[in-house]
Motif scaffolding. Sequence first.
Motif, short mmCIF file in Angstrom:
data_model
loop_
_atom_site.label_atom_id
_atom_site.label_comp_id
_atom_site.label_asym_id
_atom_site.label_seq_id
_atom_site.Cartn_x
_atom_site.Cartn_y
_atom_site.Cartn_z
N ASP A 15 0.82 -1.20 0.00
CA ASP A 15 0.00 0.00 0.00
C ASP A 15 0.86 1.26 0.00
O ASP A 15 1.95 1.28 0.57
N ASN A 16 0.34 2.33 -0.62
CA ASN A 16 1.02 3.62 -0.56
C ASN A 16 1.17 4.05 0.88
O ASN A 16 0.38 3.68 1.75
N PHE A 17 2.21 4.85 1.14
CA PHE A 17 2.54 5.39 2.47
C PHE A 17 3.03 4.31 3.43
O PHE A 17 3.07 4.53 4.64
N THR A 18 3.41 3.16 2.89
CA THR A 18 3.88 2.05 3.71
C THR A 18 5.31 1.70 3.35
O THR A 18 5.63 1.47 2.20
N ARG A 47 6.67 2.08 -0.76
CA ARG A 47 5.72 2.64 -1.72
C ARG A 47 5.67 4.17 -1.60
O ARG A 47 6.33 4.77 -0.74
N THR A 48 4.86 4.82 -2.41
CA THR A 48 4.75 6.27 -2.44
C THR A 48 4.59 6.84 -1.04
O THR A 48 3.76 6.38 -0.26
N GLY A 49 5.45 7.82 -0.72
CA GLY A 49 5.39 8.49 0.58
C GLY A 49 6.12 7.76 1.69
O GLY A 49 6.07 8.20 2.84
N GLY A 56 6.94 5.77 7.26
CA GLY A 56 5.91 5.97 6.27
C GLY A 56 5.64 7.47 6.11
O GLY A 56 6.46 8.31 6.46
N ASN A 57 4.47 7.83 5.61
CA ASN A 57 4.09 9.21 5.39
C ASN A 57 4.21 10.03 6.67
O ASN A 57 3.59 9.71 7.68
N GLY A 76 10.07 4.65 -1.86
CA GLY A 76 9.02 5.05 -2.78
C GLY A 76 9.14 6.53 -3.10
O GLY A 76 10.00 7.23 -2.58
N TYR A 86 7.77 10.72 3.56
CA TYR A 86 7.43 12.05 3.07
C TYR A 86 7.43 13.04 4.23
O TYR A 86 6.80 12.80 5.27
#
Length: 170
Positions: A15-18, A47-49, A56-57, A76, A86
């Motif tokens: 999953d994104n932000f993970t 992943r993203t972020g 994570g994010n 990511g 991020y």
Amino acid sequence: LILADGAKLSSVAVDNFTPGIQVTGTGTSLTIYGQAAQTGQLYVEGRTGAAGIGGGNEQDGSNITINGGKITISGGVSGAGIGGGYKASGYNIIINGGDVYVEGGMESAGIGGGGNDGSGHDIIINGGKTTVYGGVDGGSGIGGGNSGIGRNITITNGVVKAIGGYEDGD
């Protein structure tokens, strides 16, 4: 985590932000060892972020030590390879040995801060072979993400190749 000789282990975030491996918060840490022949392999991808290993994010990544093995880590988009996600920092990161290859995501450091102001500090490399690439759009090889600060970075031994990210369009 002990990488047994001849073994291969992958941790890819879904999953994104993970992050691929999450190491955040007070009291958490990760130490990676390789057995005698140093042939155990680890592949990690965030992943993203999110960082490959770390936060994570908007989560800092810290207290990460690599003592050996053949390790490949990718952050990511906007996540450091090892360190912050991020808008987050990466710190207390130590590499004592192994064959370590790290890529930061867009705007992020390879080792250190995530994209958009993530800082990287208290990073130590004592040995091994470490190759680090910062993400496109201003991520440092080792230190801060785009607009972030890098400080207290010490390299005492080993072979280190660190390349900062370039500006998109250059």
